[in-house]
Write an enzyme that holds these catalytic residues in place. Structure first.
Site, PDB file in Angstrom:
ATOM      1  N   LYS A  90       0.855  -1.197   0.000  1.00 39.84           N
ATOM      2  CA  LYS A  90       0.000   0.000   0.000  1.00 39.84           C
ATOM      3  C   LYS A  90       0.888   1.242   0.000  1.00 39.84           C
ATOM      4  O   LYS A  90       1.901   1.289   0.706  1.00 39.84           O
ATOM      5  CB  LYS A  90      -0.923  -0.029   1.224  1.00 39.84           C
ATOM      6  CG  LYS A  90      -2.004   1.062   1.237  1.00 39.84           C
ATOM      7  CD  LYS A  90      -2.953   0.884   2.430  1.00 39.84           C
ATOM      8  CE  LYS A  90      -4.091   1.914   2.436  1.00 39.84           C
ATOM      9  NZ  LYS A  90      -5.006   1.711   3.576  1.00 39.84           N
ATOM     10  N   SER A 124      -9.962   1.806   2.373  1.00 36.36           N
ATOM     11  CA  SER A 124      -9.022   2.592   1.582  1.00 36.36           C
ATOM     12  C   SER A 124      -7.969   1.761   0.846  1.00 36.36           C
ATOM     13  O   SER A 124      -7.394   2.228  -0.133  1.00 36.36           O
ATOM     14  CB  SER A 124      -8.297   3.601   2.480  1.00 36.36           C
ATOM     15  OG  SER A 124      -7.496   2.940   3.443  1.00 36.36           O
ATOM     16  N   SER A 129     -10.325  -0.647   6.558  1.00 37.35           N
ATOM     17  CA  SER A 129      -9.670  -0.398   5.268  1.00 37.35           C
ATOM     18  C   SER A 129      -8.949  -1.599   4.661  1.00 37.35           C
ATOM     19  O   SER A 129      -8.520  -1.529   3.514  1.00 37.35           O
ATOM     20  CB  SER A 129      -8.680   0.765   5.390  1.00 37.35           C
ATOM     21  OG  SER A 129      -9.367   1.988   5.298  1.00 37.35           O
TER      22      SER A 129
END
Lengths: 492, 475
Positions: free
Chosen positions: B75, B150, B174
């Site tokens: 990420k 997210s 997320s």
């Protein structure tokens, strides 16, 4: 009678509270392993943590907790089982995270006191926090608002600080200076900081207000910053009290503000006030666990506390018969007082008072001039004891001893060796000195006559002249006490 | 396509080279990344170099580690030395971190091969990746739908087989929500099990890094590698659970509680509820004891979360001021420069949350908002503690619905916030939870079942997850 004249008759009392920031002398910073050093090249002692880079996290330096515990012990604080860090949020370019990690309503040290000239001054709290970087504003008079550009050095960012906040318990600039002197001596003695106001490792802000004598409500306080010595602290407070008194007497309202002490002009300036009051939005620092000192850590801190300045002063005044003032000067310098104690312990003859006189006179000056510490001097404490002994035994005079001391400090050897190498010895042979006096009196009949007929002033003058001649005749080596006695006998 | 566990075994034994594995995955990325946009940055050259280093170790007879040659997507809020790390925000424009996040170090040290930095909602604030400054990620299973967020890019990367494993971060769901939307496994470990050092903070007391994988065991493999104490993170737990890999599937006698507040309420799609009930039945069939349980304070989780998370974010994001790194927009003085930079650098959702958080911490409001939210948090922890006296794990949907269409919730932030309703309580409590794909909805999109466990209950959570995975999820 105008109202101003009525007000002018009111007597005011000064109320002072002090916020003292002390940089702790740990090897590394508060939350990272960067060196905590003064004077390095800009931006060399930095890492992701003290630069507050994205993703970095703080880890508390345990040594800082140890130092905080020592401060807690030495200043009679309560150290609760648990204290926590908070974030103090505000924007400033020399603060890498745009918040300061500090302590707020649960500090590590709560409610302590320090004794200053026989009076206890209450200290509200002491807490750990990180220092900011240092900005240099170029152009525009050195203020951030008008600067062309600014340079920031982050070496100081993350340096551990203790903020020590007194109650508004002081009533004069003299008392405030006494408080800071005593605090400084204690912090030096317990080894947590080098407390140099000139270098900024000790920074003192004063909250000053006045109120009519006999009232208990606090007046509007003004915070003064930028004092770089204990002396300028006193001057700044005196100036501010006068300013507030005049303002109040002329019907002006005192506004709560921060004022900047200008050392060269000797006045305080109002700083540009921020719009509205700042809201720091304190909240508990989620990246750090609560600080919970163990019994072992508390015991270790307690064990690290030496005899504190007040006790040490009391002891040496009593045991060494030195003046309170001299004891104060000596004890304000822990390395020097250690040195003196070692020297006194080695004394064979001569007095401890002489040791203290050398320490607070020539040696303190020497240390200041050369920027050297006692443990690096070529004159060891034992050698100083020998020097004091030589004077005490009458082997050399006091003035000769100064020369010997200089030789010792220059690395010429032990005091007795330096004295003989430089041909310094005191003549205490009474017969030889009596002959010198007789010769001087014979050679100066006019002076002797004027002494015998003159008034007190003339007598003093002529006696001094004759004594000088005698000393000259002895090539400066005559024992002054003996010469004095023989001169008096000869003039009688 | 083989699993991460199989790839690592094949590379360790010399049966396959890490280079061939990397090349194969880079080829898949090249073929579909254009339409999916899972990555902000693909590090193809560095990946091949890392793969070659793994192969060299194998050739020397050394063990490259448990992730030998396994491609891992990261990420883009995890710091990578010398590789752009953006948080999908303009404000970090041009910044190259001088250090690696602890998890990145651990993945590489274990022989993993980092293939790139995945897209996310700006600063991990969002549930669809629509808040990325660089454009959204598309759901590989249906390009008209969001991948969740997210960590949408990390979920999509695994679903699109760009990498068998990826890392995300989970502040309110997320990891689990996008895992559910993309039909993969996603784990939020116990707070403190995985070091946050190098994870760019959103909400420090809630953020936790965790794995995405196609299978439960692959997720266990990666969690084993990244977990464990780190002296750089003061909130890191000293004794983390280890050896989750191959840690059994036996659920006989386990007590499983179905959380009514997260399952039997309006807003939960009946198909989703049915899938969770089927999962519960599957566990019962394998010997578990399943009952419904009420965790009353759960329903306040969302409100507490939207005070605590923005409050912490408002402080964490203060440092993006244009002074030291990233974007700088000039102004007449330093404060105007700060404002201009932040105005240009942050997107609308980030600004909204900074405003919310600043307000919640302000003098006069702190007690009513931030302090009150922390009290709710305490209440949730207490309610969960009571539930775990009676149950070993809890069960719920991961999300109220399957993946929604682009634009469906962008006009109404609150409806977007509601998609985290089932996941938020675990973050507030600091407990582990994971999402396991279990069947499809009538829209042919995957449904996720969430297993929740008490702090450090990863071992039992993974056992239950394996049992659910084994049951398949087909109606």
């Amino acid at each position: 009678m105008s109202s101003n004249e009525v007000q002018a008759e009111i007597q005011y009392e000064t109320v002072i509270g002090l916020e003292v920031h002390v940089e702790l002398a740990t090897k590394t910073k508060l939350f990272c392993a960067c060196a905590n050093e003064f004077g390095s090249e800009p931006n060399t002692n930095i890492c992701p943590v003290c630069l507050g880079l994205p993703g970095s996290l703080p880890v508390l330096n345990e040594r800082v907790v140890d130092f905080a515990l020592r401060i807690g012990e030495a200043l009679n604080f309560t150290v609760p089982q648990r204290s926590i860090f908070h974030r103090k949020n505000y924007f400033y370019p020399d603060m890498p995270k745009d918040f300061q990690t500090s302590q707020y309503d649960e500090p590590i040290c709560a409610e302590g006191w320090i004794e200053v000239d026989g009076e206890r001054i209450g200290i509200e709290r002491a807490h750990m926090e990180e220092d900011t970087g240092k900005s240099t504003h170029v152009g525009g008079g050195g203020r951030i608002h008008d600067a062309d550009h600014s340079l920031v050095d982050y070496n100081r960012a993350g340096v551990p600080l203790m903020e020590i906040v007194s109650h508004p318990a002081m009533r004069s600039s003299e008392q405030a200076r006494g408080y800071v002197s005593e605090l400084r001596a204690v912090l030096l003695a317990i080894g947590v900081s080098d407390v140099k106001m000139e270098e900024g490792s000790m920074r003192v802000d004063a909250n000053v207000s006045i109120r009519p004598v006999g009232t208990t409500q606090l007046g509007t306080k003004v915070e003064i910053k930028n004092m770089n010595s204990i002396r300028s602290l006193g001057r700044a407070i005196d100036y501010e009290v006068e300013r507030q008194t005049i303002a109040t007497n002329t019907g002006e309202r005192i506004v709560q503000e921060t004022r900047h002490w200008d050392e060269s002009e000797g006045i305080t300036h109002g700083m540009r006030s921020k719009e509205g009051s700042s809201d720091y939005r304190f909240f508990p620092e989620p990246d750090l666990a609560p600080v919970a000192p163990t019994d072992e850590m508390r015991a270790a801190a307690r064990a690290a506390i030496p005899e504190l300045p007040a006790a040490l002063r009391e002891r040496i005044v009593a045991e060494w018969q030195v003046a309170e003032h001299d004891a104060r000067v000596l004890v304000a310098n822990p390395a020097l007082s250690d040195y003196a104690q070692e020297s006194v312990a080695a004394l064979a003859s001569g007095s401890a008072r002489d040791v203290v006189n050398w320490c607070t006179g020539e040696l303190l000056a020497y240390g200041n001039e050369t920027g050297s510490e006692p443990n690096s001097w070529a004159l060891s404490p034992i050698a100083l004891a020998e020097l004091v002994g030589l004077v005490g035994d009458g082997a050399i005079s006091r003035s000769q001893a100064k020369e010997v001391l200089a030789g010792c400090l220059a690395g010429e050897g032990a005091p007795s060796d330096v004295a003989s190498a430089r041909g310094l010895a005191q003549v205490s042979d009474e017969g030889a000195l009596a002959a010198i006096i007789a010769g001087v009196l014979e050679a100066n009949p006019d002076a002797v006559a004027e002494y015998r007929t003159g008034d007190e002033k003339a007598q003093k003058k002529k006696r001094g002249f004759l004594m000088g001649e005698a000393m000259k005749a002895s090539k400066g080596q005559g024992n002054p006490a003996l010469l004095n006695r023989l001169l008096d006998a000869g003039l009688a | 396509m083989r699993s991460a566990v199989e790839i690592a075994a094949a590379v360790r034994s010399g049966e396959r080279t890490a280079r061939s594995v990397a090349e194969e995955h880079l080829a898949t990325i090249a073929s579909r990344e254009g339409e999916i946009h899972a990555f902000n940055h693909v590090t193809a050259d560095a990946a091949l170099a890392q793969a070659d280093a793994v192969d060299a170790k194998v050739a020397r007879g050394e063990d490259p580690g448990p992730l030998a040659g396994v491609p891992v997507a990261l990420k883009d809020n995890l710091c990578t030395r010398g590789v752009p790390t953006t948080c999908s925000s303009r404000i970090l424009d041009g910044w190259l971190p001088p250090y690696n996040a602890t998890v990145v170090e651990r993945v590489t040290a274990a022989g993993g091969v980092a293939v790139g930095k995945t897209n996310l909602d700006e600063f991990a604030m969002g549930s669809s990746t629509e808040n990325s400054a660089f454009g959204p990620t598309l759901n590989p299973l249906d390009l008209s739908r969001v991948p969740g967020g997210s960590s949408g890019g990390s979920a999509a990367a695994v679903a699109a087989r760009f990498a068998p494993l990826s890392l995300g971060s989970d502040t309110g769901g997320s990891i689990r929500q996008p895992a559910s939307f993309c039909g993969v496994v996603g784990v939020k470990p116990t707070y403190g099990v995985v070091s946050r050092y190098g994870l760019i903070a959103f909400a420090s007391s809630l953020d936790q890094i965790g794995p995405f994988a196609a299978t439960v065991n692959d997720a266990a493999l990666l969690l084993d590698v990244i977990s464990g104490h780190d002296r750089m993170d003061s909130t890191s737990i000293a004794a983390s659970p280890t050896a989750l890999l191959n840690d059994g599937t036996d659920v006989a006698g386990l007590r499983v509680g179905l959380v009514t507040e997260l399952t039997d309420v309006e807003g939960i799609d009946p198909e989703v509820r049915a899938a969770v009930e089927r999962a519960a039945s599957a566990l019962e069939a394998q010997g578990a004891i399943v009952e419904r349980i009420s965790v009353p304070s759960c329903i306040y989780g969302l409100s507490a979360y939207y005070l605590i998370a923005p409050a912490e974010a408002s402080s964490n994001l203060a440092r993006y001021d244009g002074v030291r790194y990233g974007l700088r927009v000039d102004g007449d003085d330093v404060y105007e420069m700060n404002s201009a930079t932040r105005d240009a650098g942050f997107g609308a959702e980030v600004k909204r949350r900074i405003m919310l958080g600043t307000y919640a911490l302000s003098a006069g409001f702190y007690d009513a908002y931030y302090a009150q939210a922390q009290r709710v948090r305490t209440l949730i922890i207490r309610d969960f503690a009571a539930a775990y006296e009676r149950f070993d794990v809890l069960l719920s949907p991961t999300t109220p619905t399957t993946a929604f269409k682009f634009g469906a919730k962008t006009e109404d932030p609150f409806s977007m916030y509601l998609s985290d309703i089932c996941t938020i309580a675990s973050n507030l409590a600091g407990h582990p939870a994971m999402s396991i794909p279990f069947g499809l909805g009538s829209d042919a999109m995957p449904i996720g079942v969430q297993v929740l466990a008490p702090a450090l209950g990863e071992s039992v959570m993974f056992r239950v997850a394996r049992a659910i995975e084994a049951a398949g999820g087909v109606a």
